[in-house]
Design an enzyme around this catalytic site. Structure first.
Site, PDB file in Angstrom:
ATOM      1  N   ASP A 106       0.849  -1.179  -0.045  1.00 18.12           N
ATOM      2  CA  ASP A 106      -0.070  -0.027  -0.029  1.00 18.12           C
ATOM      3  C   ASP A 106       0.921   1.308   0.055  1.00 18.12           C
ATOM      4  O   ASP A 106       2.138   1.022   0.087  1.00 18.12           O
ATOM      5  CB  ASP A 106      -0.879   0.047   1.145  1.00 18.12           C
TER       6      ASP A 106
ATOM      7  N   ASP B  80       0.265 -17.772  -4.496  1.00 16.62           N
ATOM      8  CA  ASP B  80       1.055 -16.397  -5.229  1.00 16.62           C
ATOM      9  C   ASP B  80       0.144 -15.863  -6.152  1.00 16.62           C
ATOM     10  O   ASP B  80      -0.162 -15.866  -7.354  1.00 16.62           O
ATOM     11  CB  ASP B  80       2.007 -17.220  -6.208  1.00 16.62           C
TER      12      ASP B  80
END
Ligand code: 9MR
Length: 579
Positions: free
Chosen positions: A194, A549
């Protein structure tokens, strides 16, 4: 189904999008991926004199080491006993080929070469590139700075989040800085996948890199990673952490010394490139934990910077110490301001609800920086929980710092701290020796890979203070785990290994249109904390295998500065040590 869900997500995020790629398999031989997962190895390789232990998921009488160039079997070994690990739900045996010290490329084969591993290397300097990439990852995650082609290659991108105009949030309002007050907090690293910047996590990350500078000063002088500051006579690792440290200084309210918990958007942005994520940014609530973490980090910085030959850095060190003292005083006067996200803010909380360890850490760092050992006591040290450091536990960081002190005034505290570190490291080594997967880790929290790296860091500190080589095989085992010898078979550092993580939860990697993720980042790793991140993916319920993943998996496949910092420490240490 997955494609369908991904399209919905892309639709929701409008022009911001990401695409998943499949795991990159570089086998270099005809063995199938399924077979490759039957032999777990460190896919980056080994230094000639290190311990070299692979894990076999196959019961077998013998294993062969095959020289990749000649095709000849150069070593045949007998595996250790087949052992079950409840955390991975399978049995493995060790294949020890430490005797192979000749540099070259090899693979491990079973059953007359019908099953072979990925090809790996034995070479001095085998960790150099990956150590460099792990530090370069911080540069790639800088906020407020363009990443140019010269330094970022195909990951070049425009600057995002200048943070030269941010607002005081209602939760942080004071007389002199009321709600909406305009100020500036430029620079620093994005926390993770983020775009926000959090003091608690920045503190422990920056401290870890400072510790790296302190423990390996000669190595740091030569450790160059091609960042814009590389030619300025300051070690690159110091230049890199200064980029964040200078931002941290902007998070202190000069009026009272209290430190804002975070500089953030109100909510997590979409998967956009940084320059496209332009929502307003706020300084949110001062907190005791942020102020203590800030104080500890600034005090540690003042010690490292005092050692520099550059007056400008000595001066900065003095600024850091003054800031540390002010923040510490604020925390002492406000000992129970626990952070909670205000109702209109939903970004990361880093809501540490127990700050006794931060008090001890900050007190220890200030004692060391100010040469005032009245601030800490053996009693307080012995009251600390002995566990692996993380953003919400820093008691051990204070003990590490004291154990490394060369100040005669700290002799008694240093001796006690050393006893604690050695006992803890010995316990961790014991665990790795007993563990079927040869790791000390027996818990899988969010960011479990960083626990492995921090465990290795503790063993490296024990090695530093004891010079006892018994720690090295166990540290090697931790590195092996991160680079492929784990229950998922992934090499967890992006851009390296044969079975590569391709879809980290990292906004720029997801949005830049480049197939390969930003390199040098440590993926968070398996854990069973939450299954809510990718509701349509069936993740293993076994803790050591519970990893996916996929870009949606923020709980297993995000990256973060506090995970990369111990990675730099450990890979740099391995690169600097020749055993
Ligand atoms: O690393 C943090 C982990 O220990 C917490 O359980 C989790 C949920 O609160 O948050 C993690 O930190 C994230 C932070 O809140 C926001 N930036 C990304 C971090 C890594 O996932």
């Amino acid at each position: 189904m997955k494609t369908f869900i991904t399209s919905i997500f892309i639709a929701i995020t409008s022009f911001c999008n990401y695409a998943n790629s499949s795991a990159k398999e570089i086998s270099g031989n005809s063995t199938t991926p399924d077979q490759l997962d039957r032999i777990l190895i460190n896919q980056v390789g080994y230094q000639p004199n290190s311990a070299k232990i692979a894990l076999l998921r196959v019961k077998t009488e013998k294993f062969d080491i095959v020289d990749e160039t000649s095709g000849k079997v150069v070593f045949t070994g007998k595996p250790g006993p087949f052992k079950y690990w409840e955390l991975s739900g399978d049995s493995v045996c060790t294949a020890d080929f430490s005797k192979i010290t000749t540099p070259g490329k090899y693979k491990i084969c079973l059953n007359n070469k019908s099953i072979c591993s990925y090809i790996f290397e034995i070479r001095q300097g085998v960790y150099h590139d990956i150590a460099k990439a792990s530090l370069k990852a911080f540069y790639l995650n800088r906020s407020g700075m363009e990443i140019t082609k010269e330094y970022g290659g195909k990951w070049a991108r425009p600057a995002g989040h200048p943070d030269t105009l941010v607002y005081i949030h209602a939760s942080a309002a004071s007389d002199k800085r009321p709600e909406g007050f305009k100020l500036s907090g430029p620079g620093g690293w994005y926390d993770a996948g983020d775009y926000n910047k959090y003091i608690v996590n920045s503190g422990i990350s920056t401290y870890t890199l400072l510790l790296f500078c302190q423990v390996y000063p000669d190595y740091c002088k030569t450790f160059k990673v091609n960042i814009p500051e590389t030619s300025n006579n300051i070690p690159d690792v110091l230049d890199e952490l200064l980029y964040n440290l200078r931002w941290m200084l902007t998070m202190q309210d000069p009026n009272d010394g209290g430190v804002y918990h975070k500089l953030t958007n109100k909510k997590f942005s979409d998967f956009c490139m940084p320059d496209k994520a332009t929502d307003p940014r706020y300084m949110v609530s001062k907190s005791t934990a942020a102020s203590l973490d800030f104080a500890a980090t600034m005090a540690m910085a003042s010690r490292v910077l005092a050692k520099s030959e550059l007056p400008v850095l000595n001066t900065l060190g003095k600024t850091c110490l003054a800031a540390a003292k002010k923040a510490y005083r604020w925390a002492k006067a406000n000992p129970e301001i626990y952070f909670k996200n205000p109702s209109d803010v939903s970004t990361g909380a880093y809501d540490d609800m127990e700050v006794k360890d931060e008090v001890f850490w900050a007190s220890s760092e200030l004692a060391l920086a100010e040469n005032n050992f009245e601030l800490v006591s053996k009693k307080e040290m012995n009251a600390q929980k002995i566990m692996v450091q993380s953003w919400d536990y820093s008691g051990i960081s204070g003990i590490i710092s004291l154990s490394l002190s060369e100040n005669p005034k700290a002799a008694e505290l240093q001796a006690e701290a050393r006893k604690i570190i050695i006992a803890f490291a010995d316990q961790l080594v014991g665990k790795s020796e007993e563990s079927p997967y040869k790791v000390s880790l027996n818990f899988f929290k969010w960011g479990s890979n960083s626990d492995v790296a921090n465990i290795a860091l503790i063993k490296l500190v024990a090695f530093k203070i004891s010079h006892d080589k018994k720690y090295m095989a166990s540290i090697q085992g931790d590195v092996d785990y991160l680079l492929g010898r784990n229950a998922t078979g992934y090499c967890f550092v992006t851009g390296f290994g044969s079975k590569q993580v391709m879809n980290i939860h990292h906004r720029p990697s997801g949005a830049d249109g480049v197939t390969e993720p930003y390199p040098g980042f440590l993926s968070g790793g398996p854990n069973t904390i939450t299954f809510a991140d990718c509701p349509d993916i069936n993740r293993s319920k076994l803790p050591a295998r519970s990893f996916v993943d996929d870009v949606c998996s923020y709980s297993t496949n995000e990256v973060a500065i506090n995970w990369n910092a111990p990675l730099v420490f450990v890979l740099g240490a391995m690169d600097s040590l020749t055993h």
